[in-house]
Design a protein around this motif. Structure first.
Motif, PDB file in Angstrom:
ATOM      1  N   ASN A 133       3.288   6.778  -4.380  1.00  0.00           N
ATOM      2  CA  ASN A 133       4.719   7.786  -3.829  1.00  0.00           C
ATOM      3  C   ASN A 133       5.499   7.203  -4.197  1.00  0.00           C
ATOM      4  OD1 ASN A 133       3.553   9.004  -1.188  1.00  0.00           O
ATOM      5  ND2 ASN A 133       2.212   7.074  -1.007  1.00  0.00           N
ATOM      6  N   ALA A 143       0.619  -1.556  -0.277  1.00  0.00           N
ATOM      7  CA  ALA A 143      -0.296  -0.069   0.065  1.00  0.00           C
ATOM      8  C   ALA A 143       1.014   0.983   0.360  1.00  0.00           C
ATOM      9  CB  ALA A 143      -1.009   0.109   1.220  1.00  0.00           C
ATOM     10  N   GLY A 144       0.974   2.436  -0.954  1.00  0.00           N
ATOM     11  CA  GLY A 144       1.229   3.283  -0.916  1.00  0.00           C
ATOM     12  C   GLY A 144       2.260   3.273  -1.524  1.00  0.00           C
ATOM     13  N   SER A 175       3.840  -2.557   5.087  1.00  0.00           N
ATOM     14  CA  SER A 175       2.716  -3.321   4.788  1.00  0.00           C
ATOM     15  C   SER A 175       3.752  -4.826   4.740  1.00  0.00           C
ATOM     16  CB  SER A 175       1.775  -3.552   3.775  1.00  0.00           C
ATOM     17  OG  SER A 175       1.183  -2.234   3.594  1.00  0.00           O
ATOM     18  N   GLN A 230      -1.289  -4.223   5.525  1.00  0.00           N
ATOM     19  CA  GLN A 230      -0.783  -2.933   5.958  1.00  0.00           C
ATOM     20  C   GLN A 230      -0.801  -4.056   7.694  1.00  0.00           C
ATOM     21  OE1 GLN A 230      -2.814   0.765   6.063  1.00  0.00           O
ATOM     22  NE2 GLN A 230      -1.271   0.966   4.889  1.00  0.00           N
ATOM     23  N   ALA A 286       0.578   7.246  10.866  1.00  0.00           N
ATOM     24  CA  ALA A 286       1.571   7.320   9.681  1.00  0.00           C
ATOM     25  C   ALA A 286       2.458   8.331   9.923  1.00  0.00           C
ATOM     26  CB  ALA A 286       0.446   8.400   8.840  1.00  0.00           C
ATOM     27  N   ASN A 319       6.523   8.078   2.773  1.00  0.00           N
ATOM     28  CA  ASN A 319       5.294   8.481   3.358  1.00  0.00           C
ATOM     29  C   ASN A 319       4.290   7.599   3.650  1.00  0.00           C
ATOM     30  OD1 ASN A 319       6.472  10.873   2.851  1.00  0.00           O
ATOM     31  ND2 ASN A 319       6.222  10.367   0.876  1.00  0.00           N
ATOM     32  N   SER A 320       4.568   6.478   3.652  1.00  0.00           N
ATOM     33  CA  SER A 320       3.139   5.528   3.770  1.00  0.00           C
ATOM     34  C   SER A 320       3.605   4.591   5.033  1.00  0.00           C
ATOM     35  CB  SER A 320       3.539   4.322   2.992  1.00  0.00           C
ATOM     36  OG  SER A 320       3.205   5.104   1.640  1.00  0.00           O
ATOM     37  N   VAL A 326       9.928   7.924   6.035  1.00  0.00           N
ATOM     38  CA  VAL A 326       9.023   6.665   5.719  1.00  0.00           C
ATOM     39  C   VAL A 326       9.889   5.879   7.441  1.00  0.00           C
ATOM     40  CG1 VAL A 326      11.284   5.402   4.687  1.00  0.00           C
ATOM     41  CG2 VAL A 326       9.068   3.907   4.868  1.00  0.00           C
TER      42      VAL A 326
END
Length: 777
Positions: free
Chosen positions: A538, A533-534, A563, A574, A580, A559-560, A588
């Protein structure tokens, strides 16, 4: 002058810390007695890891009379001096290019003193402005009296953009050929400048008083080309006299803003005043990437409709008569397949050999290097299809030089380094890449395997991707994807180093993320069937990825929230328990696997940016990274908030729960999975001053093989500042004592990535600013 010395921490007085050199004194039962520091010594050799080019060489500059003196400048990786035989010496690794000065590894222009072949100048600075134009960054001029062995510098009153658009034009810096203490600089944003004291002070010439604002530059697409270059007409000028006649080429972007009526101007009074020169109507409003003057007084001027590296055409080459020939124009060549970048001329008149660099052509069957042996009357292609390309930016052929001593030796630049031929007159010239010790890759992440692995490290780098290096003296061949793009992160399974995972992006259209795994030490790879995810949205290079066992991966895209996958990336879930990551800048979680207890995974958020005022925090998972909880001890540690690029967390693979953190300012150590932290004394940030950036207290930590008999199971290396001295510091006793590991001649404009070797004590691998990878002994 930075001094090489050893420091003892934490118990000694600051006065002793500043001056000791391998030993110190410590209180004893009967007064003070000398004792040997537990940590001594430094690296004794530095060697570039072999890649071979890898980055954009933006110009080649011969000395006008000592033709064996040749330099190459690069957009982000400093400058190099030619050794002959395909080999180069980097000349910007040392003093004056320390930890706060990576921006000055971008060289926008280079010039040599025509009367002194030992004297060389660099004008440096990566970018003219920050992301929104609210701040402009003035550059520096460096001068060396010994061909780059030592440097002094002066601050410039105008911005410099070595990594901006059209960075191969020029040369922007030109010295009066008969009075070289007088020099001119064609700036991107502030017109043409003049110095009469070898670059120490500068005044704006009468060409234009227009100084672009940051908002104007942003409105022009983020980069202004400005004044491109000047050429002196020193006909009948004796040695030591001033050259009064000169021409200046001005890019149409600046000409329009400054109200100038032509893209070529002439001065007959040493730059005090200028008058426009008419150019042919078909190139009105075109850029002038390069022009050269031959000894008979003719100029050869390349025009291109568009600006920049790999810019499309149409392009034109003209011969301009100059003062001696009544300022007449003669068209010699044109192209609609790509555009023209560089031009070089050997000889004069109708028998002149002219080499043209054709840029912006990306497939075979198109012009690359055009050659004329009759002054431009006819042309032939000498590079396309000639077993020429080793990959990388084929269309960025933006400068070319004919060897002044051998017209059959021609070099040209491209986005991956330099190419040359020694038989240009042949029907089918042969080409090779003379890039030995010219290393300009930009490593983003580096991981070393346990001792005994079949490879040295996994290198994740900008533009060239991720590679497994098996031989430090040979270009690597093991990669999941050789297409253009970034390798952002990788990890190695400690219990089985043949298992490797990596993540990055492909810079095609549109940009796309990818992840991959190898089960055989990088010989073969399989892409993840799906993305975490992301990852698909990103694309920043702030990425972390780890593996806890075969098939089991935790991936944190920029920025995620991370997972995890239990099936080699076929599907992703995730993780729970992590908010976040803090914003402000791309950020990150740094993921770290406890190598002694691989079901335990740590996640560190350094705060995102200093202005967040959100301290760094550590989270821990005991189920292979599926769920995390906050480690309260990290809250109590009160880590300073800093951006991803200034922080690190690493684990000691030889001891469970043994963690190290660099928060940008200081070093912290925990031996109980972060429940308690000890802040080590001595590391501290030195604030920025003038054009010198801040010397960060501690940004990178690496662990490697311990010295035999050491009290701690790993050698510790820290990139940071102690006693106001920036460098690489090392400790053999778990941080009780420290010694500087590098020296003044090995500073590299800063060090962004570092990893320790687990086979050889005293070996680290690290990345200077745009200087590829270097290793120590």
């Amino acid at each position: 002058m930075i001094r090489k010395h050893t420091m003892i921490a934490p118990a000694l007085l600051a006065a002793l810390l500043a001056g000791c050199s391998g030993g110190s004194t410590t209180p004893g039962a009967s007064g003070t007695a000398p004792v040997l520091a537990a940590t001594t010594g430094s690296a004794t050799a530095y060697t570039s890891v072999k890649w071979g080019g890898g980055g954009y060489v933006t110009g080649l500059i011969y000395h006008p009379t000592s033709y064996n003196v040749l330099y190459a400048r690069t957009d982000v990786g400093g400058a190099y001096r030619w050794n002959g035989g395909g080999s180069w010496t980097p000349i910007t690794d040392g003093l004056g290019f320390n930890g706060g000065e990576g921006t000055y590894h971008g060289v926008e222009s280079l010039a040599v003193d025509p009367t002194n072949d030992n004297k060389v100048y660099l004008v440096t600075g990566l970018s003219t402005h920050n992301y929104d134009g609210s701040t402009l960054f003035n550059g520096r001029i460096y001068v060396s009296q010994d061909r780059g062995a030592n440097w002094t510098h002066y601050d410039l009153p105008f911005p410099v953009g070595a990594n901006e658009n059209a960075r191969a034009v020029g040369e922007r810096l030109k010295l009066d050929p008969t009075n070289p203490s007088t020099m001119f600089y064609a700036s991107r944003t502030a017109g043409l400048w003049k110095s009469t004291d070898s670059g120490q002070t500068w005044t704006q010439t009468g060409l234009s008083s227009k100084v672009l604002t940051g908002s104007e530059i942003v409105g022009m697409g983020g980069s202004s080309v400005g004044v491109e270059q000047i050429m002196f007409d020193n006909s009948n000028v004796g040695g030591g006299a001033t050259t009064w006649n000169m021409y200046a080429a001005i890019a149409p972007d600046y000409a329009q803003k400054a109200g100038l009526t032509s893209t070529l101007y002439k001065s007959v009074n040493g730059g005090f005043s200028w008058t426009p020169v008419s150019v042919p109507s078909n190139v009105s409003g075109y850029y002038v990437p390069h022009m050269v003057r031959t000894s008979d007084g003719n100029y050869y001027v390349a025009f291109n409709k568009n600006a920049g590296q790999g810019a499309g055409g149409p392009g034109y080459l003209y011969r301009f008569g100059g003062v001696s020939f009544g300022e007449t124009w003669t068209q010699l060549a044109t192209t609609t397949q790509g555009g023209y970048g560089g031009v070089s001329v050997y000889g004069n008149g109708s028998t002149a050999r002219i080499a043209l660099a054709v840029t912006g052509t990306w497939s075979s069957g198109q012009p690359v290097v055009q050659l004329s042996d009759n002054g431009g009357a006819s042309w032939r292609e000498i590079a396309d299809g000639m077993t020429h390309w080793g990959g990388g930016y084929r269309g960025w052929v933006d400068d070319i030089e004919i060897d002044p001593t051998n017209k059959d030796h021609i070099m040209h630049i491209h986005g991956g380094g330099v190419w040359e031929t020694w038989n240009a007159s042949a029907a089918s010239p042969s080409w090779d890449a003379p890039v030995n010790n010219l290393e300009e890759t930009a490593t983003l992440a580096l991981v070393t395997p346990p001792a005994g692995a079949s490879y040295k490290f996994v290198n994740s780098a900008g533009d060239i991707g991720t590679w497994v290096q098996t031989d430090l003296a040979a270009t690597p061949t093991r990669t999941p994807n050789s297409a253009f793009g970034n390798g952002d992160a990788a990890d190695v399974l400690w219990s089985d180093s043949n298992y490797i995972v990596t993540a990055g992006i492909l810079s095609n259209t549109p940009t796309s993320a990818y992840g991959a795994w190898s089960g055989d030490g990088g010989n073969t790879w399989s892409n993840f069937a799906s993305l975490a995810a992301g990852a698909s949205t990103n694309f920043a290079d702030t990425v972390s990825i780890v593996t806890t066992s075969r098939n089991n991966i935790v991936w944190a895209p920029a920025n995620s929230i991370p997972s995890y996958s239990t099936n080699n990336g076929a599907s992703w879930t995730q993780v729970s328990g992590l908010p976040a990551p803090n914003g402000g800048l791309n950020n990150v979680y740094r993921l770290v696997v406890d190598r002694q207890s691989p079901n335990k995974v740590y996640a560190f958020d350094g705060g995102g940016a200093w202005w967040n005022q959100t301290t760094g925090k550590v989270y821990v998972s005991t189920d292979s990274g599926h769920s995390f909880t906050l480690v309260q001890g990290s809250v109590a540690a009160n880590f300073a908030p800093n951006e991803f690029a200034l922080t690190t967390m690493v684990g000691n693979p030889n001891a469970a729960g043994d963690l190290w953190v660099a928060d940008g300012n200081a070093v912290y150590h925990s031996t109980n999975s972060g429940a308690n932290w000890t802040k080590l004394s001595g590391f501290a940030t030195v604030a920025a001053s003038g054009s010198t950036g801040a010397l960060q207290g501690a940004t990178r930590i690496a662990l490697g093989k311990a010295q035999t008999g050491s009290s701690y199971s790993a050698a510790v290396y820290v990139v940071g500042t102690r006693g106001g001295v920036w460098g690489v510091w090392h400790s053999d006793d778990g941080g009780a004592t420290w010694a500087r590991f590098n020296d003044d001649t090995h500073q590299y404009g800063g060090i962004s990535v570092i990893a320790g070797d687990w086979n050889t004590y005293g070996r680290i691998y690290f990345a200077g600013n745009g200087r590829g990878l270097i290793y120590t002994n």
